[in-house]
Write a protein that holds these residues in place. Structure first.
Motif, mmCIF file in Angstrom:
data_model
loop_
_atom_site.group_PDB
_atom_site.id
_atom_site.type_symbol
_atom_site.label_atom_id
_atom_site.label_comp_id
_atom_site.label_asym_id
_atom_site.label_seq_id
_atom_site.Cartn_x
_atom_site.Cartn_y
_atom_site.Cartn_z
ATOM 1 N N THR A 1 5.750 10.104 0.573
ATOM 2 C CA THR A 1 4.970 8.868 0.469
ATOM 3 C C THR A 1 5.391 7.887 1.557
ATOM 4 O OG1 THR A 1 4.737 9.153 -1.918
ATOM 5 C CG2 THR A 1 4.318 6.949 -1.038
ATOM 6 N N VAL A 2 4.390 7.231 2.123
ATOM 7 C CA VAL A 2 4.610 6.176 3.111
ATOM 8 C C VAL A 2 4.062 4.871 2.526
ATOM 9 C CG1 VAL A 2 3.945 5.336 5.401
ATOM 10 C CG2 VAL A 2 4.555 7.745 5.069
ATOM 11 N N TYR A 3 4.775 3.800 2.792
ATOM 12 C CA TYR A 3 4.407 2.503 2.242
ATOM 13 C C TYR A 3 4.092 1.518 3.369
ATOM 14 C CZ TYR A 3 6.854 4.610 -1.690
ATOM 15 O OH TYR A 3 7.261 5.480 -2.676
ATOM 16 N N LEU A 4 3.227 0.581 3.059
ATOM 17 C CA LEU A 4 2.962 -0.526 3.975
ATOM 18 C C LEU A 4 3.077 -1.807 3.156
ATOM 19 C CD1 LEU A 4 2.176 -1.226 6.926
ATOM 20 C CD2 LEU A 4 -0.188 -1.440 6.101
ATOM 21 N N GLN A 5 4.184 -2.508 3.348
ATOM 22 C CA GLN A 5 4.400 -3.786 2.682
ATOM 23 C C GLN A 5 3.736 -4.872 3.515
ATOM 24 O OE1 GLN A 5 6.004 -4.537 -0.321
ATOM 25 N NE2 GLN A 5 5.199 -6.605 0.026
ATOM 26 N N MET A 6 2.820 -5.579 2.905
ATOM 27 C CA MET A 6 2.053 -6.594 3.622
ATOM 28 C C MET A 6 2.340 -7.960 3.010
ATOM 29 S SD MET A 6 -1.566 -4.564 4.097
ATOM 30 C CE MET A 6 -2.026 -4.777 2.387
ATOM 31 N N ASN A 7 2.960 -8.820 3.794
ATOM 32 C CA ASN A 7 3.306 -10.174 3.347
ATOM 33 C C ASN A 7 2.521 -11.204 4.152
ATOM 34 O OD1 ASN A 7 5.239 -9.036 1.596
ATOM 35 N ND2 ASN A 7 6.834 -9.161 3.171
ATOM 36 N N SER A 8 2.508 -12.419 3.644
ATOM 37 C CA SER A 8 1.824 -13.532 4.324
ATOM 38 C C SER A 8 0.413 -13.139 4.729
ATOM 39 C CB SER A 8 2.634 -13.966 5.559
ATOM 40 O OG SER A 8 3.936 -14.346 5.195
ATOM 41 N N LEU B 1 0.837 -1.189 0.000
ATOM 42 C CA LEU B 1 0.000 0.000 0.000
ATOM 43 C C LEU B 1 0.876 1.245 0.000
ATOM 44 C CD1 LEU B 1 -2.732 -0.944 2.643
ATOM 45 C CD2 LEU B 1 -2.630 -1.497 0.196
ATOM 46 N N SER B 2 0.390 2.281 -0.664
ATOM 47 C CA SER B 2 1.073 3.574 -0.665
ATOM 48 C C SER B 2 0.143 4.642 -0.114
ATOM 49 C CB SER B 2 1.493 3.967 -2.085
ATOM 50 O OG SER B 2 2.399 3.036 -2.631
ATOM 51 N N CYS B 3 0.727 5.603 0.556
ATOM 52 C CA CYS B 3 -0.007 6.760 1.073
ATOM 53 C C CYS B 3 0.740 7.998 0.591
ATOM 54 C CB CYS B 3 -0.070 6.713 2.586
ATOM 55 S SG CYS B 3 -0.784 8.190 3.354
ATOM 56 N N ALA B 4 0.160 8.677 -0.382
ATOM 57 C CA ALA B 4 0.780 9.863 -0.950
ATOM 58 C C ALA B 4 0.219 11.105 -0.274
ATOM 59 C CB ALA B 4 0.531 9.916 -2.450
ATOM 60 N N ALA B 5 1.112 11.902 0.286
ATOM 61 C CA ALA B 5 0.704 13.106 1.005
ATOM 62 C C ALA B 5 0.939 14.339 0.148
ATOM 63 C CB ALA B 5 1.488 13.227 2.304
ATOM 64 N N SER B 6 0.048 15.302 0.280
ATOM 65 C CA SER B 6 0.221 16.583 -0.403
ATOM 66 C C SER B 6 -0.378 17.687 0.459
ATOM 67 C CB SER B 6 -0.437 16.554 -1.780
ATOM 68 O OG SER B 6 -1.830 16.333 -1.675
ATOM 69 N N GLY B 7 0.080 18.896 0.199
ATOM 70 C CA GLY B 7 -0.426 20.034 0.950
ATOM 71 C C GLY B 7 0.288 20.278 2.261
ATOM 72 N N PHE B 8 1.263 19.449 2.563
ATOM 73 C CA PHE B 8 2.068 19.642 3.764
ATOM 74 C C PHE B 8 3.360 18.866 3.580
ATOM 75 C CE2 PHE B 8 1.712 15.521 5.986
ATOM 76 C CZ PHE B 8 0.664 14.933 5.279
ATOM 77 N N VAL C 1 4.109 12.167 11.797
ATOM 78 C CA VAL C 1 3.915 10.721 11.883
ATOM 79 C C VAL C 1 2.805 10.338 10.911
ATOM 80 C CG1 VAL C 1 3.075 8.861 13.380
ATOM 81 C CG2 VAL C 1 4.652 10.595 14.286
ATOM 82 N N ILE C 2 2.999 9.232 10.221
ATOM 83 C CA ILE C 2 1.952 8.680 9.370
ATOM 84 C C ILE C 2 1.589 7.309 9.917
ATOM 85 C CG2 ILE C 2 1.279 7.902 7.082
ATOM 86 C CD1 ILE C 2 1.607 10.911 7.237
ATOM 87 N N GLY C 3 0.301 7.108 10.106
ATOM 88 C CA GLY C 3 -0.187 5.830 10.615
ATOM 89 C C GLY C 3 -1.098 5.148 9.614
ATOM 90 N N TRP C 4 -1.133 3.829 9.727
ATOM 91 C CA TRP C 4 -2.075 3.030 8.943
ATOM 92 C C TRP C 4 -3.093 2.414 9.903
ATOM 93 C CZ3 TRP C 4 -2.586 2.733 3.772
ATOM 94 C CH2 TRP C 4 -1.517 3.143 2.973
ATOM 95 N N PHE C 5 -4.341 2.501 9.535
ATOM 96 C CA PHE C 5 -5.440 1.912 10.288
ATOM 97 C C PHE C 5 -6.246 1.039 9.336
ATOM 98 C CE2 PHE C 5 -5.238 4.568 14.134
ATOM 99 C CZ PHE C 5 -4.405 5.588 13.694
ATOM 100 N N SER D 1 7.399 1.897 5.811
ATOM 101 C CA SER D 1 8.576 2.678 5.428
ATOM 102 C C SER D 1 8.097 3.992 4.833
ATOM 103 C CB SER D 1 9.439 1.905 4.424
ATOM 104 O OG SER D 1 8.717 1.651 3.228
ATOM 105 N N ARG D 2 9.018 4.911 4.666
ATOM 106 C CA ARG D 2 8.649 6.191 4.080
ATOM 107 C C ARG D 2 9.772 6.735 3.221
ATOM 108 N NH1 ARG D 2 6.766 9.819 8.746
ATOM 109 N NH2 ARG D 2 6.338 11.284 7.036
#
Length: 122
Positions: free
Chosen positions: A78-85, A20-27, A33-37, A71-72
């Motif tokens: 951009t912040v990433y969430l690598q999801m395995n298994s 997953l990617s989280c692309a930030a803009s405007g700041f 801190v970037i969190g995933w929920f 990771s970021r």
């Protein structure tokens, strides 16, 4: 205008992977801190992982520890969430959000993305 946009969700078989990617803009993403929920149907929202502004501090919920990696890339905001298994119980809408604090408590996150669906099924 502050925006967070998630991408990378989809349908995957058990044992598979997604990033997953989280692309930030405007700041300046590197200042927050970037969190995933995630939230599954009929369940409460769950804090999955966060990463500090520098990337030095990370946190993982017990349910994903050892399988997910956050990771970021501050140059790309951009912040990433690598999801395995991946497991069927990982099925949910995944959201990224911004916080000025190193915490997983959702009340301290002020901007949220629209979410991306992750479905783990055979």
């Amino acid at each position: 205008q502050v925006q967070l946009v998630e991408s990378g969700g989809g349908l995957v078989q058990p044992g598979g992977s997604l990033r997953l990617s989280c692309a930030a803009s405007g700041f300046t993403g590197g200042n927050y801190v970037i969190g995933w929920f995630r939230q599954a149907p009929g369940k409460e929202r769950e804090g999955v992982s966060y990463i500090s502004s520098s990337g030095v501090v990370t946190y993982y919920a017990d349910s994903v520890k050892g399988r997910f990696t956050i990771s970021r890339d501050n140059a790309k905001n951009t912040v990433y969430l690598q999801m395995n298994s991946l497991k069927p119980e990982d099925t949910a809408v995944y959201y990224c959000a911004r916080s000025g604090r190193v915490t997983m408590r959702p009340e301290f996150y002020d901007y949220w993305g629209q979410g991306t669906q992750v479905t783990v099924s055979s």
